[in-house]
Design a protein around this motif. Sequence first.
Motif, mmCIF file in Angstrom:
data_model
loop_
_atom_site.group_PDB
_atom_site.id
_atom_site.type_symbol
_atom_site.label_atom_id
_atom_site.label_comp_id
_atom_site.label_asym_id
_atom_site.label_seq_id
_atom_site.Cartn_x
_atom_site.Cartn_y
_atom_site.Cartn_z
ATOM 1 N N TRP A 1 -181.334 7.431 -27.895
ATOM 2 C CA TRP A 1 -180.529 6.647 -28.818
ATOM 3 C C TRP A 1 -181.359 5.691 -29.662
ATOM 4 O O TRP A 1 -180.953 5.289 -30.727
ATOM 5 N N THR A 2 -182.548 5.311 -29.178
ATOM 6 C CA THR A 2 -183.363 4.339 -29.902
ATOM 7 C C THR A 2 -184.360 4.998 -30.830
ATOM 8 O O THR A 2 -185.084 4.317 -31.531
ATOM 9 N N THR B 1 -178.295 -2.868 -19.499
ATOM 10 C CA THR B 1 -179.610 -3.272 -19.015
ATOM 11 C C THR B 1 -180.042 -4.631 -19.545
ATOM 12 O O THR B 1 -180.848 -5.303 -18.918
ATOM 13 N N ASP C 1 -178.771 1.583 -15.225
ATOM 14 C CA ASP C 1 -180.229 1.546 -15.277
ATOM 15 C C ASP C 1 -180.713 1.934 -16.670
ATOM 16 O O ASP C 1 -181.742 1.471 -17.128
ATOM 17 N N ILE C 2 -179.988 2.831 -17.313
ATOM 18 C CA ILE C 2 -180.319 3.300 -18.660
ATOM 19 C C ILE C 2 -179.046 3.235 -19.482
ATOM 20 O O ILE C 2 -177.985 3.645 -19.027
ATOM 21 N N ASP C 3 -179.148 2.702 -20.693
ATOM 22 C CA ASP C 3 -177.988 2.647 -21.578
ATOM 23 C C ASP C 3 -178.431 2.917 -23.016
ATOM 24 O O ASP C 3 -179.620 3.072 -23.271
ATOM 25 N N GLN D 1 -190.109 3.761 -27.782
ATOM 26 C CA GLN D 1 -190.724 3.197 -26.599
ATOM 27 C C GLN D 1 -191.896 4.060 -26.165
ATOM 28 O O GLN D 1 -191.897 5.269 -26.328
ATOM 29 N N SER E 1 -181.503 1.126 -24.483
ATOM 30 C CA SER E 1 -182.846 1.272 -23.917
ATOM 31 C C SER E 1 -183.341 2.715 -23.840
ATOM 32 O O SER E 1 -184.529 2.937 -23.664
ATOM 33 N N HIS E 2 -182.476 3.701 -23.952
ATOM 34 C CA HIS E 2 -182.891 5.101 -23.794
ATOM 35 C C HIS E 2 -183.459 5.660 -25.099
ATOM 36 O O HIS E 2 -182.875 5.462 -26.159
#
Length: 73
Positions: free
Chosen positions: A47-48, A17, A38-40, A52, A43-44
């Motif tokens: 995993w982060t 992304t 779209d999601i990796d 967010q 950014s997901h």
Amino acid sequence: MKKDIHPDYHFIDVKMTDGTIVKMRSTYGKEGDVLALDIDPSSHPAWTGGGQRLMDAGGRVSKFKKKYEGLGF
């Protein structure tokens, strides 16, 4: 083992992304194809660490919170 029953396993480019490209082996498409995600993992929230914020599209989240505000959430 039967011959010629397995799919072709080859190198493809995976576009993350943030625009970076990673070369991986896959059965997707054909040699040299690009798979745009779209999601990796960068950014997901899984995993982060969930840092967010949830986007409130159309006021749905605030509407839900208002509806159930007295239930101890």
